[in-house]
Design a protein around this motif. Structure first.
Motif, PDB file in Angstrom:
ATOM      1  N   ASP A  65     -58.489  40.513 -47.502  1.00  0.00           N
ATOM      2  CA  ASP A  65     -59.168  39.302 -47.947  1.00  0.00           C
ATOM      3  C   ASP A  65     -59.259  38.288 -46.808  1.00  0.00           C
ATOM      4  O   ASP A  65     -58.704  38.466 -45.728  1.00  0.00           O
ATOM      5  CB  ASP A  65     -58.421  38.688 -49.120  1.00  0.00           C
ATOM      6  CG  ASP A  65     -58.447  39.569 -50.365  1.00  0.00           C
ATOM      7  OD1 ASP A  65     -59.361  40.409 -50.450  1.00  0.00           O
ATOM      8  OD2 ASP A  65     -57.581  39.398 -51.236  1.00  0.00           O
ATOM      9  N   GLY A  66     -59.952  37.195 -47.120  1.00  0.00           N
ATOM     10  CA  GLY A  66     -59.951  36.054 -46.216  1.00  0.00           C
ATOM     11  C   GLY A  66     -60.971  36.083 -45.109  1.00  0.00           C
ATOM     12  O   GLY A  66     -60.929  35.253 -44.205  1.00  0.00           O
ATOM     13  N   GLY A  67     -61.911  37.008 -45.146  1.00  0.00           N
ATOM     14  CA  GLY A  67     -62.870  37.130 -44.067  1.00  0.00           C
ATOM     15  C   GLY A  67     -64.099  36.256 -44.227  1.00  0.00           C
ATOM     16  O   GLY A  67     -64.251  35.507 -45.190  1.00  0.00           O
ATOM     17  N   LEU A  68     -64.994  36.391 -43.249  1.00  0.00           N
ATOM     18  CA  LEU A  68     -66.260  35.668 -43.216  1.00  0.00           C
ATOM     19  C   LEU A  68     -67.401  36.641 -43.458  1.00  0.00           C
ATOM     20  O   LEU A  68     -67.443  37.721 -42.863  1.00  0.00           O
ATOM     21  CB  LEU A  68     -66.451  34.998 -41.852  1.00  0.00           C
ATOM     22  CG  LEU A  68     -67.849  34.450 -41.552  1.00  0.00           C
ATOM     23  CD1 LEU A  68     -68.169  33.251 -42.433  1.00  0.00           C
ATOM     24  CD2 LEU A  68     -67.983  34.078 -40.066  1.00  0.00           C
ATOM     25  N   VAL A  69     -68.340  36.251 -44.323  1.00  0.00           N
ATOM     26  CA  VAL A  69     -69.552  37.020 -44.575  1.00  0.00           C
ATOM     27  C   VAL A  69     -70.725  36.352 -43.864  1.00  0.00           C
ATOM     28  O   VAL A  69     -70.920  35.136 -43.979  1.00  0.00           O
ATOM     29  CB  VAL A  69     -69.842  37.106 -46.092  1.00  0.00           C
ATOM     30  CG1 VAL A  69     -71.248  37.656 -46.352  1.00  0.00           C
ATOM     31  CG2 VAL A  69     -68.808  37.989 -46.775  1.00  0.00           C
ATOM     32  N   LEU A  70     -71.486  37.145 -43.119  1.00  0.00           N
ATOM     33  CA  LEU A  70     -72.762  36.717 -42.549  1.00  0.00           C
ATOM     34  C   LEU A  70     -73.838  37.483 -43.299  1.00  0.00           C
ATOM     35  O   LEU A  70     -73.949  38.699 -43.154  1.00  0.00           O
ATOM     36  CB  LEU A  70     -72.816  37.016 -41.050  1.00  0.00           C
ATOM     37  CG  LEU A  70     -71.737  36.358 -40.191  1.00  0.00           C
ATOM     38  CD1 LEU A  70     -71.789  36.891 -38.769  1.00  0.00           C
ATOM     39  CD2 LEU A  70     -71.886  34.839 -40.191  1.00  0.00           C
TER      40      LEU A  70
END
Length: 384
Positions: A65-70
């Protein structure tokens, strides 16, 4: 300049895929997946029920978890009946503007993300970066809805998302929802000289539409006092009413296409409850003449709005990187509200102007692509 040249080349490739929503996007998704796999990304391609469209969920960095989506949608609107000055699916460079269907909406952002991906692959990431390409945004955000449900089922929760819709690199943290419906009315045909022997679907549609317009006035009175939108209330629009064949024939069928753009879920609930209740009051009189008369409301798409929140981590980061003085709201809808429903902080920021979207000779400027690349490069220090 090398990164910008790479971006332009990738944009030309993307525009070359004629990913009109009705025709599918598999060639583009396959090409993008192979490109990202070659950089070391873990790629998950998920097909829709028809098998002609797919989402791509590509991940760099550690799992969890905790990621960035582009995120960008891969589909584009049709070019039929539009007067283009060049082939819409062949990119053309004219004085710093790159023309082609989807150039700004939103393959320009996708090209920037793919161009920066080799650098992302080398960053010592502390949390994952996910590159997401969806299908069918233009016709109801069906791809993003399916993706969000998959993430929910996998219990995977990225923390933030940047959606690169064309905002001229303005930072957007709010927009209204967009709920679209088609109401179909089935009556009983007959001769116009004996109206009591039939059930006039056109008349029922007129009454139904009238009730919608009464509810539209209700919505103006329900506007939140602190609404940031223009206009501040939930809007309701009737886009099409179709019925009938001739002056002297009682029409047995009618259709109404309508939409609302809610500023709050309670407004949508109010409209749907009241219009369905009104339809129920029409049916007894219709069925007294024709027992098989019906009024049905079909959901075409219900796209959640993006609600501004007091502390939006990704909006603050993107504002810092772009030099923006805070965030703004827009009238058009995006997939951001769907990602927000997972508990993610979301922001909309991308190259190009929405004024160019969906029009003939759509373009994105080279300056806008360069500004987007600078923003994306600046994410490194926040992710590592």
């Amino acid at each position: 300049m090398e990164l910008l040249y790479r971006t332009e080349g990738l944009l030309g490739e993307l525009i070359g895929f004629p990913t009109v929503s009705a025709d599918g996007n598999l060639d583009l998704i396959g090409w993008a997946s192979n490109y990202l796999k070659g950089l070391g990304a873990v790629c998950d391609v998920s097909l829709d029920e028809s098998g002609t469209k797919a989402n791509l969920f590509a991940s760099f960095g550690p799992e969890g978890d905790g990621g960035l989506v582009l995120s960008g949608h891969s589909d584009v609107v049709p070019v039929a009946d539009q007067e283009w000055s060049s082939d819409p699916f062949v990119m053309e460079d004219r004085e710093g503007r790159l023309y082609g269907r989807g150039a700004c909406d939103m393959k320009g952002f996708i090209a920037c993300v793919l161009a920066i991906a080799p650098q992302i692959a080398q960053w010592p990431l502390k949390r994952p970066v996910h590159i997401v390409l969806t299908y069918d945004e233009e016709v109801g955000c069906f791809g993003a809805r399916a993706l969000v449900e998959e993430l929910r089922a996998r219990e995977l929760r990225p923390a933030t998302a940047i959606l690169g819709e064309p905002t001229m690199m303005r930072v957007i943290d709010g927009h209204k929802g967009c709920f679209e419906y088609t109401t179909r009315i089935t009556g009983c045909a007959g001769h116009g000289s004996t109206p009591d022997h039939g059930v006039n679907a056109a008349v029922c549609a007129t009454r139904y539409a009238g009730r919608l317009m009464e509810l539209e006035q209700d919505l103006r009175r329900r506007a939140p006092v602190d609404s940031p939108f223009t206009p501040p209330w939930t809007t309701l629009n009737i886009g099409r009413i179709q019925s009938g064949h001739a002056h002297n024939v009682i029409p047995d069928h009618a259709e109404i296409d309508w939409e609302m753009r809610p500023v709050q879920q309670s407004d949508a609930d109010h409209v749907l409850t009241e219009i369905d209740r009104y339809a129920a009051t029409l049916l007894p009189g219709m069925r007294a003449v024709h027992p098989e008369a019906t009024i049905t409301r079909e959901v075409i798409g219900e796209v959640a709005g993006l609600h501004p929140v007091p502390h939006n981590a990704i909006a603050e980061i993107v504002s810092e990187l772009t030099g923006a003085n805070g965030a703004d709201v827009v009238a058009f809808g995006t997939e951001a509200g769907l990602f927000q429903s997972l508990g993610m902080d979301c922001v909309v920021c991308g190259p190009g102007s929405i004024e160019q979207a969906h029009k003939p000779d759509e373009y994105v400027s080279r300056d806008q692509l360069a500004a987007c690349l600078e923003m994306l490069k600046g994410l490194e220090r926040h992710l590592t």
